[in-house]
Design a protein around this motif. Structure first.
Motif, PDB file in Angstrom:
ATOM      1  N   HIS A  77       0.826  -1.212   0.000  1.00  0.00           N
ATOM      2  CA  HIS A  77       0.000   0.000   0.000  1.00  0.00           C
ATOM      3  C   HIS A  77       0.859   1.261   0.000  1.00  0.00           C
ATOM      4  O   HIS A  77       0.440   2.306   0.500  1.00  0.00           O
ATOM      5  CB  HIS A  77      -0.921  -0.003   1.221  1.00  0.00           C
ATOM      6  N   PHE A  78       2.077   1.150  -0.553  1.00  0.00           N
ATOM      7  CA  PHE A  78       2.991   2.292  -0.534  1.00  0.00           C
ATOM      8  C   PHE A  78       2.363   3.509  -1.221  1.00  0.00           C
ATOM      9  O   PHE A  78       1.834   3.412  -2.332  1.00  0.00           O
ATOM     10  CB  PHE A  78       4.305   1.941  -1.222  1.00  0.00           C
ATOM     11  N   ASN A  79       2.437   4.659  -0.534  1.00  0.00           N
ATOM     12  CA  ASN A  79       1.877   5.907  -1.048  1.00  0.00           C
ATOM     13  C   ASN A  79       2.908   7.008  -0.826  1.00  0.00           C
ATOM     14  O   ASN A  79       3.154   7.433   0.302  1.00  0.00           O
ATOM     15  CB  ASN A  79       0.571   6.238  -0.323  1.00  0.00           C
ATOM     16  N   LEU A  80       3.515   7.463  -1.908  1.00  0.00           N
ATOM     17  CA  LEU A  80       4.582   8.454  -1.807  1.00  0.00           C
ATOM     18  C   LEU A  80       4.099   9.756  -1.174  1.00  0.00           C
ATOM     19  O   LEU A  80       4.857  10.440  -0.483  1.00  0.00           O
ATOM     20  CB  LEU A  80       5.169   8.731  -3.193  1.00  0.00           C
ATOM     21  N   GLU A  81       2.833  10.099  -1.365  1.00  0.00           N
ATOM     22  CA  GLU A  81       2.302  11.350  -0.829  1.00  0.00           C
ATOM     23  C   GLU A  81       2.321  11.370   0.700  1.00  0.00           C
ATOM     24  O   GLU A  81       2.371  12.447   1.306  1.00  0.00           O
ATOM     25  CB  GLU A  81       0.885  11.591  -1.343  1.00  0.00           C
ATOM     26  N   PHE A  82       2.271  10.200   1.314  1.00  0.00           N
ATOM     27  CA  PHE A  82       2.344  10.161   2.774  1.00  0.00           C
ATOM     28  C   PHE A  82       3.747  10.510   3.249  1.00  0.00           C
ATOM     29  O   PHE A  82       3.920  11.090   4.328  1.00  0.00           O
ATOM     30  CB  PHE A  82       1.966   8.770   3.291  1.00  0.00           C
ATOM     31  N   HIS A  83       4.772  10.192   2.460  1.00  0.00           N
ATOM     32  CA  HIS A  83       6.162  10.334   2.894  1.00  0.00           C
ATOM     33  C   HIS A  83       6.796  11.659   2.481  1.00  0.00           C
ATOM     34  O   HIS A  83       7.689  12.153   3.170  1.00  0.00           O
ATOM     35  CB  HIS A  83       6.988   9.167   2.348  1.00  0.00           C
ATOM     36  N   VAL A  84       6.407  12.218   1.353  1.00  0.00           N
ATOM     37  CA  VAL A  84       6.940  13.507   0.909  1.00  0.00           C
ATOM     38  C   VAL A  84       5.872  14.565   1.173  1.00  0.00           C
ATOM     39  O   VAL A  84       4.814  14.555   0.539  1.00  0.00           O
ATOM     40  CB  VAL A  84       7.322  13.467  -0.586  1.00  0.00           C
ATOM     41  N   ARG A  85       6.169  15.454   2.113  1.00  0.00           N
ATOM     42  CA  ARG A  85       5.158  16.383   2.613  1.00  0.00           C
ATOM     43  C   ARG A  85       5.565  17.834   2.363  1.00  0.00           C
ATOM     44  O   ARG A  85       6.734  18.123   2.123  1.00  0.00           O
ATOM     45  CB  ARG A  85       4.922  16.142   4.109  1.00  0.00           C
ATOM     46  N   GLU A 118      10.426   9.987   6.180  1.00  0.00           N
ATOM     47  CA  GLU A 118       9.626  11.132   5.744  1.00  0.00           C
ATOM     48  C   GLU A 118      10.557  12.203   5.189  1.00  0.00           C
ATOM     49  O   GLU A 118      11.721  12.311   5.603  1.00  0.00           O
ATOM     50  CB  GLU A 118       8.833  11.748   6.902  1.00  0.00           C
ATOM     51  N   MET A 119      10.056  12.992   4.266  1.00  0.00           N
ATOM     52  CA  MET A 119      10.734  14.203   3.798  1.00  0.00           C
ATOM     53  C   MET A 119       9.729  15.340   3.810  1.00  0.00           C
ATOM     54  O   MET A 119       8.593  15.170   3.381  1.00  0.00           O
ATOM     55  CB  MET A 119      11.290  14.028   2.381  1.00  0.00           C
ATOM     56  N   TRP A 120      10.173  16.488   4.295  1.00  0.00           N
ATOM     57  CA  TRP A 120       9.310  17.672   4.375  1.00  0.00           C
ATOM     58  C   TRP A 120       9.939  18.791   3.558  1.00  0.00           C
ATOM     59  O   TRP A 120      11.074  19.208   3.821  1.00  0.00           O
ATOM     60  CB  TRP A 120       9.156  18.133   5.823  1.00  0.00           C
ATOM     61  N   SER A 134      14.703  15.785   6.331  1.00  0.00           N
ATOM     62  CA  SER A 134      14.621  14.335   6.126  1.00  0.00           C
ATOM     63  C   SER A 134      14.637  13.624   7.470  1.00  0.00           C
ATOM     64  O   SER A 134      15.267  14.081   8.428  1.00  0.00           O
ATOM     65  CB  SER A 134      15.779  13.834   5.263  1.00  0.00           C
ATOM     66  N   LYS A 135      13.961  12.507   7.510  1.00  0.00           N
ATOM     67  CA  LYS A 135      13.767  11.774   8.764  1.00  0.00           C
ATOM     68  C   LYS A 135      13.738  10.283   8.411  1.00  0.00           C
ATOM     69  O   LYS A 135      12.866   9.830   7.664  1.00  0.00           O
ATOM     70  CB  LYS A 135      12.444  12.237   9.365  1.00  0.00           C
ATOM     71  N   VAL A 136      14.714   9.521   8.915  1.00  0.00           N
ATOM     72  CA  VAL A 136      14.854   8.111   8.563  1.00  0.00           C
ATOM     73  C   VAL A 136      15.122   7.314   9.833  1.00  0.00           C
ATOM     74  O   VAL A 136      15.954   7.715  10.657  1.00  0.00           O
ATOM     75  CB  VAL A 136      16.012   7.889   7.569  1.00  0.00           C
ATOM     76  N   HIS A 137      14.448   6.191  10.001  1.00  0.00           N
ATOM     77  CA  HIS A 137      14.661   5.386  11.202  1.00  0.00           C
ATOM     78  C   HIS A 137      16.067   4.803  11.206  1.00  0.00           C
ATOM     79  O   HIS A 137      16.598   4.385  10.181  1.00  0.00           O
ATOM     80  CB  HIS A 137      13.638   4.249  11.280  1.00  0.00           C
ATOM     81  N   HIS A 138      16.667   4.782  12.401  1.00  0.00           N
ATOM     82  CA  HIS A 138      18.039   4.281  12.542  1.00  0.00           C
ATOM     83  C   HIS A 138      18.139   2.795  12.195  1.00  0.00           C
ATOM     84  O   HIS A 138      19.222   2.292  11.886  1.00  0.00           O
ATOM     85  CB  HIS A 138      18.523   4.509  13.976  1.00  0.00           C
ATOM     86  N   ALA A 139      17.024   2.082  12.255  1.00  0.00           N
ATOM     87  CA  ALA A 139      17.047   0.671  11.866  1.00  0.00           C
ATOM     88  C   ALA A 139      17.323   0.512  10.377  1.00  0.00           C
ATOM     89  O   ALA A 139      17.737  -0.560   9.933  1.00  0.00           O
ATOM     90  CB  ALA A 139      15.714   0.000  12.205  1.00  0.00           C
ATOM     91  N   MET A 140      17.099   1.563   9.620  1.00  0.00           N
ATOM     92  CA  MET A 140      17.268   1.505   8.173  1.00  0.00           C
ATOM     93  C   MET A 140      18.637   1.986   7.720  1.00  0.00           C
ATOM     94  O   MET A 140      19.189   1.510   6.724  1.00  0.00           O
ATOM     95  CB  MET A 140      16.184   2.356   7.505  1.00  0.00           C
ATOM     96  N   VAL A 141      19.225   2.916   8.450  1.00  0.00           N
ATOM     97  CA  VAL A 141      20.408   3.585   7.922  1.00  0.00           C
ATOM     98  C   VAL A 141      21.229   4.170   9.063  1.00  0.00           C
ATOM     99  O   VAL A 141      20.691   4.674  10.035  1.00  0.00           O
ATOM    100  CB  VAL A 141      19.985   4.690   6.935  1.00  0.00           C
TER     101      VAL A 141
END
Length: 469
Positions: A77-85, A118-120, A134-141
């Motif tokens: 259900h990936f939706n880019l609009e949720f992540h780029v704000r 997320e990116m704002w 930009s905001k990325v979980h530490h589990a990812m990167v």
């Protein structure tokens, strides 16, 4: 599902550390020259890059009953609009307004039911500038692969165009039964794989012996962090909200100090932070007859001829840690730099980072349900004996662009967890080291004193360097 989709022990630990007060995402705030681009163009640019960063369209799936470490699975259900704000600052659009916005965004925990980023896009900055948070979980990167990610999302040329987004179809997601079955299979398989690896190491006994010596020396040094530091307002319970300030120093100024007074680039940076914490403690009427113990993350990525090797595309964490003691008891900046330099040389010789990496790797032996509990307990124990965290990531030393606009500044963000109320992140970009300072909202209203102290520490060292020259 393949075993390569499973989070490493270190990556999964950042998920286990997270709770309602500790939000384990890292991030940055990049400021660009204006005018702001159309928001639709920014979203199209990000979409065109997703083919190079598959984790951005994956979610974390937890294994039933903690039988295994979590796995990455494509988000159907990936939706880019949720992540780029898209948002804008209130007037006057100054630095203070931007910092408050960053603090508010970073105080919100990432939604684990979606990909963890997320990116704002922020408009309304003074001088016609705009920003990208930009905001990325530490589990990812981790920080170093985060720098690689920055280079992926941005461009090295102002003339770069937006490529057409590649077609993407999510892979089928494993069921809970499949997750549990695969985890049990890995529990059976993992000890065999570890024994096989040890046998392979036995074929080169000299190298194996040297590695064991390094790990042993590091473990002996790590034992030192078991001693508690004096009580301080730097430590204690934290809330869910954050304060955020920043500052910067010139790379040329750091090189000037190094040439005149000695030490490494990182030593000079830590000496300025030492001055910052001395100022903060004195402003709080606390004794500076002590040290401030800091966790210093260290990259253990492979290096080629002294440089970090190219990214392998996984974006997984490849970090260990050393524990340094900032000599805030020393008033003379030259003495503080000398003390930091001597200590960091000893820490490198002690192989603390090697031991930390070895301990993380050994986590593969532990049943994951016990590992999850053990990570929480170990984190709490360590953070009672650590006052702060200071992370320094080398970034690109050439100008970067987004949609033809040059990135002017970039300030990093480091999370807080456990009993640690203040953290300092550094990122170098195009001749400047940028400091991002995170504080607990309820107890660190004065972290601007730390920022001012870092600036003053750099000025003091420059004064000594010029006098020495």
């Amino acid at each position: 599902m393949t075993t390569t989709d499973r989070l490493s022990p270190l990556d999964s630990s950042f998920l286990h550390l997270e709770n309602e007060f500790a939000h384990m995402h890292i991030g940055s705030t990049s400021i660009f020259e204006g005018p702001p681009p159309p928001f639709e163009d920014v979203r199209a640019l990000v979409e065109s890059k997703l083919i190079d960063i598959p984790r951005y369209r994956q979610v974390v799936r937890f294994v039933p009953m903690d039988l295994g470490r979590p796995v990455w699975a494509d988000d159907r259900h990936f939706n880019l609009e949720f992540h780029v704000r898209h948002t804008a600052l209130p007037l006057p659009g100054g630095r203070e307004e931007l910092r408050r916005l960053v603090a508010r965004i970073m105080s919100q925990q990432l939604d684990r039911s979606r990909p963890l980023w997320e990116m704002w896009v922020v408009e309304g900055l003074e001088d016609g500038h705009w920003a990208l948070i930009s905001k990325v979980h530490h589990a990812m990167v981790d920080g170093v692969s985060g720098a690689e990610l920055l280079s992926t999302v941005l461009d090295i040329s102002p003339d770069a165009t937006i490529a057409k987004a590649a077609e993407w179809a999510p892979r089928s997601s494993p069921s809970n039964i499949e997750l549990a079955t695969d985890a049990v299979a890995q529990l059976v398989k993992s000890p065999y794989e570890q024994v096989r690896a040890l046998r392979a190491a036995g074929r080169v006994p000299r190298q194996a012996i040297e590695q064991l010596k390094e790990v042993g020396a590091g473990l002996s040094s790590l034992a030192g962090i078991l001693s508690a530091t004096p009580e301080s307002t730097l430590n204690g319970p934290i809330g869910p909200h954050r304060r955020y300030v920043w500052t910067s120093v010139s790379v040329d100024d750091i090189k000037t100090v190094r040439a005149a007074l000695g030490g490494t680039f990182n030593d000079v940076v830590l000496a300025t932070i030492t001055r910052g914490f001395r100022s903060l403690l004195r402003a709080r009427d606390e004794s500076t007859d002590r040290v401030v113990r800091t966790l210093v993350p260290v990259s253990v990525r492979p290096r080629n001829d002294g440089e970090v090797a190219a990214g392998d595309g996984t974006m997984a964490n490849k970090v260990s840690a050393m524990f340094a003691e900032l000599p805030v008891m020393l008033d003379d900046p030259g003495d503080a730099l000398a003390a930091v330099s001597e200590q960091m040389a000893d820490l490198k010789e002690s192989k603390q980072a090697v031991a930390g990496e070895a301990l993380t790797s050994m986590a593969d032996f532990a049943p994951p349900m016990l590992l999850a509990l053990g990570e929480r307990v170990a984190a709490r124990a360590a953070q009672r004996n650590v006052n702060t965290v200071t992370t320094n990531v080398p970034g690109p030393q050439l100008p970067l662009y987004s949609l033809g606009r040059r990135m002017l500044e970039i300030f990093p963000f480091v999370p807080l967890a456990g009993q640690v109320r203040v953290g300092v992140a550094m990122f170098s970009y195009y001749g400047t080291v940028y400091f991002g300072i995170t504080g607990d909202y309820d107890t660190c209203e004065d972290i601007g004193v730390l920022s001012d102290g870092i600036e003053a520490g750099m000025e003091d060292l420059l004064h000594l360097a010029r006098a020495a020259s």
